[in-house]
Design a protein around this motif. Structure first.
Motif, short mmCIF file in Angstrom:
data_model
loop_
_atom_site.label_atom_id
_atom_site.label_comp_id
_atom_site.label_asym_id
_atom_site.label_seq_id
_atom_site.Cartn_x
_atom_site.Cartn_y
_atom_site.Cartn_z
N SER A 1 -11.21 -5.04 -10.87
CA SER A 1 -9.84 -5.25 -10.38
C SER A 1 -8.79 -4.74 -11.36
CB SER A 1 -9.60 -6.73 -10.07
OG SER A 1 -9.74 -7.51 -11.25
N GLY A 2 -9.13 -4.68 -12.65
CA GLY A 2 -8.17 -4.16 -13.61
C GLY A 2 -7.73 -2.76 -13.27
N ALA A 3 -8.68 -1.93 -12.80
CA ALA A 3 -8.36 -0.55 -12.43
C ALA A 3 -7.80 -0.47 -11.02
CB ALA A 3 -9.59 0.33 -12.56
N VAL A 4 -8.42 -1.19 -10.09
CA VAL A 4 -8.03 -1.07 -8.69
C VAL A 4 -6.64 -1.65 -8.44
CG1 VAL A 4 -8.60 -1.73 -6.32
CG2 VAL A 4 -10.42 -1.06 -7.91
N ASP A 5 -6.37 -2.81 -9.01
CA ASP A 5 -5.11 -3.49 -8.71
C ASP A 5 -3.90 -2.67 -9.13
OD1 ASP A 5 -6.57 -5.55 -7.67
OD2 ASP A 5 -6.13 -6.98 -9.27
N VAL A 6 -3.91 -2.14 -10.35
CA VAL A 6 -2.73 -1.42 -10.84
C VAL A 6 -2.65 -0.01 -10.26
CG1 VAL A 6 -3.80 -0.58 -12.97
CG2 VAL A 6 -1.33 -0.93 -12.86
N ASN A 7 -3.77 0.69 -10.17
CA ASN A 7 -3.74 2.10 -9.77
C ASN A 7 -3.69 2.33 -8.27
OD1 ASN A 7 -4.09 3.61 -12.42
ND2 ASN A 7 -5.79 2.17 -12.52
N LEU A 8 -4.12 1.33 -7.49
CA LEU A 8 -4.06 1.47 -6.03
C LEU A 8 -3.08 0.47 -5.42
CD1 LEU A 8 -4.94 2.76 -3.42
CD2 LEU A 8 -6.96 1.27 -3.41
N TYR A 9 -3.33 -0.82 -5.61
CA TYR A 9 -2.43 -1.81 -5.01
C TYR A 9 -1.03 -1.75 -5.61
CZ TYR A 9 -6.27 -3.86 -2.41
OH TYR A 9 -7.31 -4.05 -1.53
N GLY A 10 -0.94 -1.41 -6.90
CA GLY A 10 0.38 -1.26 -7.50
C GLY A 10 1.19 -0.17 -6.82
N VAL A 11 0.53 0.94 -6.50
CA VAL A 11 1.18 2.05 -5.80
C VAL A 11 1.60 1.62 -4.40
CG1 VAL A 11 0.82 4.37 -4.88
CG2 VAL A 11 0.01 3.80 -7.18
N ILE A 12 0.70 0.94 -3.71
CA ILE A 12 1.00 0.49 -2.35
C ILE A 12 2.16 -0.50 -2.36
CG2 ILE A 12 0.10 -0.76 -0.35
CD1 ILE A 12 -2.68 0.36 -1.07
N ASN A 13 2.13 -1.45 -3.28
CA ASN A 13 3.20 -2.46 -3.35
C ASN A 13 4.56 -1.83 -3.57
OD1 ASN A 13 1.46 -4.66 -3.02
ND2 ASN A 13 1.17 -4.95 -5.22
N CYS A 14 4.66 -0.95 -4.56
CA CYS A 14 5.96 -0.36 -4.90
C CYS A 14 6.45 0.59 -3.82
CB CYS A 14 5.87 0.36 -6.25
SG CYS A 14 5.60 -0.75 -7.65
N THR A 15 5.54 1.37 -3.28
CA THR A 15 5.93 2.31 -2.22
C THR A 15 6.42 1.55 -0.99
OG1 THR A 15 4.30 3.92 -3.03
CG2 THR A 15 5.12 4.22 -0.78
N GLY A 16 5.68 0.52 -0.60
CA GLY A 16 6.10 -0.26 0.56
C GLY A 16 7.44 -0.95 0.37
N ALA A 17 7.75 -1.31 -0.87
CA ALA A 17 9.00 -2.03 -1.13
C ALA A 17 10.22 -1.14 -1.06
CB ALA A 17 8.92 -2.70 -2.51
N VAL A 18 10.08 0.16 -1.38
CA VAL A 18 11.25 1.05 -1.38
C VAL A 18 11.42 1.80 -0.06
CG1 VAL A 18 11.12 1.33 -3.88
CG2 VAL A 18 10.05 3.05 -2.41
N ILE A 19 10.38 1.88 0.74
CA ILE A 19 10.44 2.70 1.96
C ILE A 19 11.53 2.25 2.94
CG2 ILE A 19 9.17 2.96 4.13
CD1 ILE A 19 6.85 4.06 2.55
N PRO A 20 11.73 0.97 3.21
CA PRO A 20 12.76 0.61 4.20
C PRO A 20 14.14 1.18 3.88
CG PRO A 20 11.35 -1.28 3.79
CD PRO A 20 10.96 -0.23 2.78
N ASP A 21 14.56 1.13 2.63
CA ASP A 21 15.86 1.71 2.26
C ASP A 21 15.85 3.22 2.44
OD1 ASP A 21 17.19 -0.66 1.61
OD2 ASP A 21 16.47 -0.64 -0.45
N MET A 22 14.74 3.87 2.13
CA MET A 22 14.66 5.31 2.28
C MET A 22 14.74 5.73 3.75
SD MET A 22 11.88 6.47 -0.62
CE MET A 22 12.28 6.32 -2.37
N ILE A 23 14.09 4.95 4.62
CA ILE A 23 14.17 5.23 6.05
C ILE A 23 15.61 5.09 6.54
CG2 ILE A 23 13.53 4.36 8.34
CD1 ILE A 23 10.77 3.70 7.21
#
Length: 262
Positions: free
Chosen positions: A118-140
């Motif tokens: 999880s040390g690798a998966v959480d930051v490198n995959l879920y971290g990307v998903i979390n941050c991307t999902g959080a900024v997308i509504p404003d970008m849309i």
């Protein structure tokens, strides 16, 4: 003559920017006019980088968040809106094996389980998903945005001893390609930068202490030197700028020729 790399007026959030490649990316974007949000798990590191950017004449704010925690990420994005406005450019840079890497992270993965993986998966995959999902509504809503994720050549070609890390980086790249397809209609681009051995402070110290290891490593590179954080920051700046308006869904290797792709 207009500077096609000028990003004046854009709010750029760089995760994991308290040191290394992320710090250089933040400094690059600020030097070309962006208001930079310096994120790090450790607030004092983010504050030091933001202060350095301010001393150099740029504009930056420091924010703390754990990118693996969706609640923490959403709170960070709300804070950024209050400080500077909606995010125009997101650079998903936070990576490696997490803020508190397990000493077993580089041992044979089959000897362990999710408590190490999880040390690798959480930051490198879920971290990307979390941050991307959080900024997308404003970008849309604004019909504009840049999503840039730093991956690794490990995610493109695989790396012995870093199997789970390689999988997480490959997953992040696949995620960004899918996001590119979804977001193109909203004038939001999504791309990746795949990097190889880059001289951050800890890597430089290890290589300088073992010249033979450095020589052996560089024998696999067409350009026989390690990467520099500026090499990566230059590509990120390009993808953040108007020069890349018609580019999306791509992965750009910045790797000195360690691997080739079409």
């Amino acid at each position: 003559m207009n500077d096609i790399l000028d990003v004046t007026g854009r709010v750029a959030l760089v995760t994991g920017a308290g040191q290394g490649v992320g710090q250089q990316v933040a400094e690059h974007l600020a030097a070309h006019g962006a208001t930079v949000i310096v994120n790090d798990y450790f607030l004092e590191r983010a504050q030091a980088v933001a202060k350095a950017i301010g001393n150099a004449g740029g504009k930056a704010y420091a924010v703390q968040a754990d990118v693996t925690d969706n609640v923490s990420v959403k709170a960070m994005i709300a804070q950024v809106r209050d400080l500077a406005g909606p995010v125009d450019v997101l650079v998903n840079n936070a990576g490696n094996l997490g803020a508190h890497p397990s000493p077993d992270g580089r041992k044979p993965f089959w000897e362990f389980g999710p408590e190490v993986w999880s040390g690798a998966v959480d930051v490198n995959l879920y971290g990307v998903i979390n941050c991307t999902g959080a900024v997308i509504p404003d970008m849309i809503e604004r019909k504009s945005g840049r999503l840039i994720t730093i991956i690794s050549d490990a995610g493109r070609v695989g790396e012995s001893g870093l199997e789970v890390y390689s999988a997480a980086k490959a997953g992040a790249a696949g995620f960004m390609r899918a996001v590119a397809r979804t977001m193109g209609r909203h004038q939001v681009t999504a791309n990746c930068v795949a990097i190889a051995a880059t001289l951050t402070t800890p890597i430089e110290a290890r290589l300088n202490a073992d010249p033979e290891r450095l020589k052996k490593m560089m024998s696999h590179y067409v350009i026989r030197r390690p990467g520099k954080p500026t090499d990566v920051a230059n590509m990120v700046l390009f993808l953040a700028s108007g020069a890349s308006d018609w580019i999306t869904g791509q992965t750009y290797p910045v790797n000195g020729g360690f691997s080739f792709s079409m």
